[in-house]
Design a protein around this motif. Sequence first.
Motif, PDB file in Angstrom:
ATOM      1  N   LEU A   4     -80.440  11.689  22.582  1.00 52.92           N
ATOM      2  CA  LEU A   4     -81.518  11.507  21.635  1.00 52.92           C
ATOM      3  C   LEU A   4     -81.000  11.852  20.250  1.00 52.92           C
ATOM      4  O   LEU A   4     -80.526  12.962  20.019  1.00 52.92           O
ATOM      5  N   VAL A   5     -81.075  10.901  19.344  1.00 51.86           N
ATOM      6  CA  VAL A   5     -80.589  11.079  17.987  1.00 51.86           C
ATOM      7  C   VAL A   5     -81.765  11.016  17.037  1.00 51.86           C
ATOM      8  O   VAL A   5     -82.465  10.007  16.974  1.00 51.86           O
ATOM      9  N   GLU A   6     -81.976  12.098  16.290  1.00 49.21           N
ATOM     10  CA  GLU A   6     -83.096  12.196  15.379  1.00 49.21           C
ATOM     11  C   GLU A   6     -82.671  11.895  13.951  1.00 49.21           C
ATOM     12  O   GLU A   6     -81.535  12.162  13.557  1.00 49.21           O
ATOM     13  N   SER A   7     -83.604  11.393  13.180  1.00 47.74           N
ATOM     14  CA  SER A   7     -83.394  11.168  11.760  1.00 47.74           C
ATOM     15  C   SER A   7     -84.750  11.134  11.066  1.00 47.74           C
ATOM     16  O   SER A   7     -85.790  11.093  11.715  1.00 47.74           O
ATOM     17  N   GLY A   8     -84.726  11.149   9.751  1.00 44.33           N
ATOM     18  CA  GLY A   8     -85.942  11.000   8.972  1.00 44.33           C
ATOM     19  C   GLY A   8     -86.463  12.265   8.334  1.00 44.33           C
ATOM     20  O   GLY A   8     -87.442  12.215   7.579  1.00 44.33           O
ATOM     21  N   GLY A   9     -85.848  13.398   8.617  1.00 45.68           N
ATOM     22  CA  GLY A   9     -86.288  14.635   8.006  1.00 45.68           C
ATOM     23  C   GLY A   9     -85.928  14.692   6.534  1.00 45.68           C
ATOM     24  O   GLY A   9     -85.174  13.868   6.016  1.00 45.68           O
ATOM     25  N   GLY A  10     -86.484  15.666   5.857  1.00 47.76           N
ATOM     26  CA  GLY A  10     -86.227  15.834   4.441  1.00 47.76           C
ATOM     27  C   GLY A  10     -87.271  16.706   3.799  1.00 47.76           C
ATOM     28  O   GLY A  10     -88.020  17.407   4.473  1.00 47.76           O
ATOM     29  N   SER A  11     -87.304  16.655   2.480  1.00 45.46           N
ATOM     30  CA  SER A  11     -88.247  17.442   1.696  1.00 45.46           C
ATOM     31  C   SER A  11     -89.326  16.542   1.119  1.00 45.46           C
ATOM     32  O   SER A  11     -89.047  15.425   0.662  1.00 45.46           O
ATOM     33  N   VAL A  12     -90.549  17.031   1.136  1.00 43.93           N
ATOM     34  CA  VAL A  12     -91.677  16.266   0.638  1.00 43.93           C
ATOM     35  C   VAL A  12     -92.707  17.232   0.070  1.00 43.93           C
ATOM     36  O   VAL A  12     -92.799  18.383   0.504  1.00 43.93           O
ATOM     37  N   GLU A  89     -97.306  24.567   5.847  1.00 48.70           N
ATOM     38  CA  GLU A  89     -97.132  25.156   7.161  1.00 48.70           C
ATOM     39  C   GLU A  89     -96.521  24.205   8.181  1.00 48.70           C
ATOM     40  O   GLU A  89     -96.217  24.612   9.303  1.00 48.70           O
ATOM     41  N   ASP A  90     -96.337  22.945   7.810  1.00 48.18           N
ATOM     42  CA  ASP A  90     -95.618  22.005   8.663  1.00 48.18           C
ATOM     43  C   ASP A  90     -94.107  22.164   8.549  1.00 48.18           C
ATOM     44  O   ASP A  90     -93.366  21.515   9.300  1.00 48.18           O
ATOM     45  N   THR A  91     -93.647  22.986   7.626  1.00 45.43           N
ATOM     46  CA  THR A  91     -92.219  23.199   7.439  1.00 45.43           C
ATOM     47  C   THR A  91     -91.606  23.793   8.697  1.00 45.43           C
ATOM     48  O   THR A  91     -92.037  24.844   9.178  1.00 45.43           O
ATOM     49  N   ALA A  92     -90.598  23.134   9.230  1.00 46.84           N
ATOM     50  CA  ALA A  92     -89.955  23.567  10.461  1.00 46.84           C
ATOM     51  C   ALA A  92     -88.815  22.618  10.775  1.00 46.84           C
ATOM     52  O   ALA A  92     -88.659  21.568  10.139  1.00 46.84           O
ATOM     53  N   VAL A  93     -88.018  22.995  11.761  1.00 46.01           N
ATOM     54  CA  VAL A  93     -87.083  22.066  12.367  1.00 46.01           C
ATOM     55  C   VAL A  93     -87.831  21.335  13.473  1.00 46.01           C
ATOM     56  O   VAL A  93     -88.433  21.963  14.347  1.00 46.01           O
ATOM     57  N   TYR A  94     -87.781  20.028  13.444  1.00 47.32           N
ATOM     58  CA  TYR A  94     -88.497  19.209  14.412  1.00 47.32           C
ATOM     59  C   TYR A  94     -87.522  18.657  15.444  1.00 47.32           C
ATOM     60  O   TYR A  94     -86.442  18.174  15.102  1.00 47.32           O
ATOM     61  N   TYR A  95     -87.931  18.723  16.695  1.00 53.38           N
ATOM     62  CA  TYR A  95     -87.118  18.264  17.808  1.00 53.38           C
ATOM     63  C   TYR A  95     -87.881  17.228  18.616  1.00 53.38           C
ATOM     64  O   TYR A  95     -89.064  17.410  18.907  1.00 53.38           O
ATOM     65  N   CYS A  96     -87.209  16.168  18.995  1.00 49.60           N
ATOM     66  CA  CYS A  96     -87.775  15.269  19.983  1.00 49.60           C
ATOM     67  C   CYS A  96     -87.193  15.604  21.344  1.00 49.60           C
ATOM     68  O   CYS A  96     -86.108  16.184  21.458  1.00 49.60           O
ATOM     69  N   THR A 119     -84.212  18.036  13.264  1.00 51.03           N
ATOM     70  CA  THR A 119     -84.150  17.590  11.880  1.00 51.03           C
ATOM     71  C   THR A 119     -85.110  18.433  11.052  1.00 51.03           C
ATOM     72  O   THR A 119     -86.233  18.712  11.470  1.00 51.03           O
ATOM     73  N   GLN A 120     -84.649  18.862   9.894  1.00 49.40           N
ATOM     74  CA  GLN A 120     -85.415  19.776   9.057  1.00 49.40           C
ATOM     75  C   GLN A 120     -86.467  19.023   8.261  1.00 49.40           C
ATOM     76  O   GLN A 120     -86.174  18.010   7.619  1.00 49.40           O
ATOM     77  N   VAL A 121     -87.678  19.551   8.290  1.00 50.91           N
ATOM     78  CA  VAL A 121     -88.771  19.065   7.453  1.00 50.91           C
ATOM     79  C   VAL A 121     -89.224  20.215   6.574  1.00 50.91           C
ATOM     80  O   VAL A 121     -89.566  21.289   7.074  1.00 50.91           O
ATOM     81  N   THR A 122     -89.211  20.002   5.277  1.00 52.04           N
ATOM     82  CA  THR A 122     -89.638  21.014   4.331  1.00 52.04           C
ATOM     83  C   THR A 122     -90.756  20.442   3.469  1.00 52.04           C
ATOM     84  O   THR A 122     -90.576  19.405   2.824  1.00 52.04           O
TER      85      THR A 122
END
Length: 125
Positions: A4-12, A89-96, A119-122
């Motif tokens: 499983l390869v994740e992508s799409g994280g970032g800062s928003v 509060e959604d800031t976290a590392v997200y895993y599938c 993938t990190q979401v900030t």
Amino acid sequence: QVQLVESGGGSVQAGGSLRLSCAASGRSFIMYTMGWFRQAPGKEREFVAAARWSGGTTYYADSVKGRVTVPRDNAKNTVYLQMNSLKPEDTAVYYCAADIHYTGTYYSARSYDYWGQGTQVTVSS
């Protein structure tokens, strides 16, 4: 072997949107359930959402219900986590994760057999 390869994280900024993707390859078993979890520093891994690969049934944590969906692209063997109206509060590392056996406990990390790299979401205010 399933990868499983994740992508799409970032800062928003708060109120913005992100779409995470999870591409599966090399699977020799049916993935009954695709799950999304997140883990913030110092906290337990938390269930976010899940979807049955077929049938269209989805599940959402109360904390994200109404703000996220789990679309699928069968041709690309990819599942997404579409997140709208993001909050700090959604800031976290997200895993599938992929469950190759059917289980009713889609909300439990122990139910899943394979995991993405995270993938990190900030989300900033």
